[in-house]
Write an enzyme that holds these catalytic residues in place. Structure first.
Site, PDB file in Angstrom:
ATOM      1  N   LYS A   1     -22.674  62.110 -58.964  1.00  0.00           N
ATOM      2  CA  LYS A   1     -21.623  61.080 -58.971  1.00  0.00           C
ATOM      3  C   LYS A   1     -20.806  61.162 -60.263  1.00  0.00           C
ATOM      4  CE  LYS A   1     -24.304  57.373 -58.007  1.00  0.00           C
ATOM      5  NZ  LYS A   1     -25.540  57.665 -57.308  1.00  0.00           N
TER       6      LYS A   1
ATOM      7  N   ARG B   1     -33.424  57.467 -49.136  1.00  0.00           N
ATOM      8  CA  ARG B   1     -34.519  57.338 -50.114  1.00  0.00           C
ATOM      9  C   ARG B   1     -34.946  55.887 -50.255  1.00  0.00           C
ATOM     10  NH1 ARG B   1     -31.791  59.078 -55.051  1.00  0.00           N
ATOM     11  NH2 ARG B   1     -33.695  58.488 -56.120  1.00  0.00           N
TER      12      ARG B   1
ATOM     13  N   SER C   1     -28.850  62.579 -58.074  1.00  0.00           N
ATOM     14  CA  SER C   1     -28.049  61.488 -57.498  1.00  0.00           C
ATOM     15  C   SER C   1     -27.049  60.971 -58.529  1.00  0.00           C
ATOM     16  CB  SER C   1     -28.989  60.362 -57.047  1.00  0.00           C
ATOM     17  OG  SER C   1     -28.303  59.161 -56.865  1.00  0.00           O
TER      18      SER C   1
ATOM     19  N   ASP D   1     -24.743  62.036 -51.498  1.00  0.00           N
ATOM     20  CA  ASP D   1     -25.504  60.987 -52.187  1.00  0.00           C
ATOM     21  C   ASP D   1     -25.456  59.682 -51.397  1.00  0.00           C
ATOM     22  OD1 ASP D   1     -27.080  60.040 -54.438  1.00  0.00           O
ATOM     23  OD2 ASP D   1     -25.358  58.797 -54.908  1.00  0.00           O
TER      24      ASP D   1
ATOM     25  N   HIS E   1     -24.098  54.860 -67.066  1.00  0.00           N
ATOM     26  CA  HIS E   1     -24.791  54.644 -65.803  1.00  0.00           C
ATOM     27  C   HIS E   1     -26.216  54.216 -66.101  1.00  0.00           C
ATOM     28  CE1 HIS E   1     -24.811  55.307 -61.398  1.00  0.00           C
ATOM     29  NE2 HIS E   1     -26.120  55.456 -61.584  1.00  0.00           N
TER      30      HIS E   1
HETATM   31  N1  URA Z   1     -29.106  55.218 -59.546  1.00  0.00           N
HETATM   32  C1  URA Z   1     -28.535  56.211 -58.804  1.00  0.00           C
HETATM   33  O1  URA Z   1     -27.311  56.367 -58.779  1.00  0.00           O
HETATM   34  N2  URA Z   1     -29.341  57.010 -58.106  1.00  0.00           N
HETATM   35  C2  URA Z   1     -30.674  56.894 -58.112  1.00  0.00           C
HETATM   36  O2  URA Z   1     -31.328  57.675 -57.467  1.00  0.00           O
HETATM   37  C3  URA Z   1     -31.266  55.856 -58.868  1.00  0.00           C
HETATM   38  C4  URA Z   1     -30.456  55.032 -59.582  1.00  0.00           C
END
Ligand code: URA
Length: 472
Positions: free
Chosen positions: A187, A168, A183, A161, A82
């Site tokens: 996930k 946000r 966040s 999220d 990620h």
């Molecule tokens: N990627 C994400 O999944 N969440 C964030 O807050 C920033 C980047």
């Protein structure tokens, strides 16, 4: 409990309990606490930060807002990567099929464009028909069949999220280490990955502008991830210049396909910066998945695998599995562009002060500022200003020359496509201002600055349960 008291406590710098965070996030997800209170709380977190215990508690609360995907019955290893967000960052599109071809399963849950950064889901959805709102059942069966599946936060999985991310984005509260950590990790924990590779970006086009902030974010992700029992490798990578030569949703799909066909690998022409970061991340996925004993071995494995063509095949197969049309994708490749276009060339007199009036002195591109490019891309229609705004599949920017290239007046630097005339008018001055010229070439830049590991030791080579179905 009252939301207003919890907001005031955070405003005053107090540590919130898991119960308080559960009340706030649970109430928000259920529609009982309004956006304006969560915005105020997010801003208080932005300024006051969170302790590591609070960050872990917030991650658990967000994870608990929905279902956790059960991957039992599907052979692993399950490894995902990620990115914390950048401009032109399309490594996920290359890495997921690459990992699958190595015999690693990649259950990938990604996000949409956030602020000036692009979103994997928006890029994938630019492929005609491609769906990223998979049900848990679809996600499982595609993961089992193709070796990877790509989906977004849904009403079922991490719904907190989905809401908070969008809020946000429009309230100036993205650049917060605990909020980004929770966040991302909520996930990643929900999708069932056992090992995670994080691409933590720093620089003008990242949410963390300084390497020191990026390193703090990398440590927060590594420590919180390890506390949740995951094996973590975080790479701190530069995001001062857009990654690769394309910025835009369909444009980035095209560039990913080029890379899956070997562009930029082992000296072949193509976006070397993009493939440098992709291969370094892929190498760590191979290590965490037990396919290589170290990063050098993992990288060689990734390069061989791309040369063999299996990742490209798996990418196109997954397009079909997720509702997209691979034939149409290949037909549109190279010619599907927004109708409003322009070219930016090196202006006469560029870098004049640096040349000290010596005509004919060499001229170089010293920098292309990723932050300015990312903002221009939003104006073009690649990203969004408001949550509900649609994005354009075909708007974007193609770079013909990047940092370090020798240039002369009149050379093309980029081609720009916009969804609207107004978008183009807003983007062009930003893009022109993004390019800095000088008489000296810029010093070479290391794209991967640091590696941080945490969590239980990685499995050794061949410790996995074997290649995924659809793998080699
Ligand atoms: N990627 C994400 O999944 N969440 C964030 O807050 C920033 C980047």
């Amino acid at each position: 409990m009252r939301a207003v008291d919890i907001i005031a406590d955070k405003r005053d710098g107090k540590e919130l309990t898991g119960e308080e965070l559960g009340f706030l996030i649970g109430g928000y997800t259920a529609g009982q606490i309004p956006d304006y209170q969560i915005s105020a709380w997010a801003m208080a977190v932005f300024f006051r930060g969170m302790t590591s215990a609070e960050t872990a508690a917030l991650t658990r609360v967000m994870l608990g807002s929905g279902a956790v995907i059960d991957l039992s019955g599907i052979p692993g290893p399950f490894i995902d990567k990620h990115s914390t967000g950048g401009v032109g960052d399309k490594t996920s599109l290359i890495l997921a099929p690459l990992a699958a071809a190595l015999g690693i399963r990649d259950p990938m849950m990604s996000g949409r464009a956030l602020g000036h950064t692009g979103g994997t889901l928006d890029k994938l959805e630019s492929i005609p028909g491609f769906r990223t709102n998979l049900s848990v059942g679809e996600f499982r069966s595609i993961l089992a069949k193709d070796g990877f599946a790509m989906t977004g936060q849904t009403r079922e999985v991490v719904p907190a999220d989905r809401l908070l991310y969008a809020l946000r984005d429009v309230t100036g509260t993205v650049e917060s280490i605990p909020l980004i950590t929770a966040s991302i990790l909520a996930k990643k924990a929900a999708e069932g990955a056992e090992g995670l590779v994080f691409d933590v970006k720093y620089g003008s086009g990242a949410f963390m502008k300084e390497a020191s902030q990026g390193e703090k974010l990398a440590r927060s992700l590594a420590d919180t991830g390890a506390a949740m029992g995951r094996r973590i490798i975080a790479l701190l990578t530069g995001m001062d210049e857009p990654l690769g030569n394309m910025v835009g949703n369909f444009l980035e799909v095209e560039e990913s396909l080029d890379c899956l066909e070997g562009a930029g690998v082992r000296g072949r022409p193509g976006p070397e910066d993009l493939m440098e970061v992709t291969l370094e991340l892929g190498a760590r996925m191979a290590v965490l998945g037990g396919k290589a004993k170290d990063a050098a071995g993992g990288r060689a494995l990734c390069e061989d695998c791309i040369a063999g063509g299996r990742p490209r095949e798996l990418f196109l197969r997954n397009v079909k599995s997720q509702g997209g049309d691979p034939v149409k994708l290949l037909e549109l490749r190279g010619n599907w562009r927004s109708p409003v276009g322009a070219e930016i060339r090196v202006p006469p007199g560029a870098g004049e002060s640096a040349k000290n009036g010596v005509s004919g002195a060499p001229l170089y591109i010293r920098r292309i500022d990723a932050w300015k490019v990312g903002n221009a891309a939003v104006a073009l229609g690649v990203g969004r200003n408001r949550t509900e705004d649609p994005v354009s599949p075909t708007a974007g920017i193609q770079f013909h020359r990047k940092r370090g290239a020798p240039v002369k007046a009149g050379d093309p630097v980029m081609t720009v496509w916009s969804a609207t005339e107004e978008g183009l008018a807003a983007a062009l001055p930003r893009l022109e201002a993004a390019v800095e010229y000088g008489a000296e070439p810029p010093s070479p830049q290391k794209l991967v600055l640091k590696e941080i590991t945490a969590g239980p030791a990685a499995a050794g080579p061949d410790a996995s349960t074997g290649p995924a179905e659809g793998g080699r």
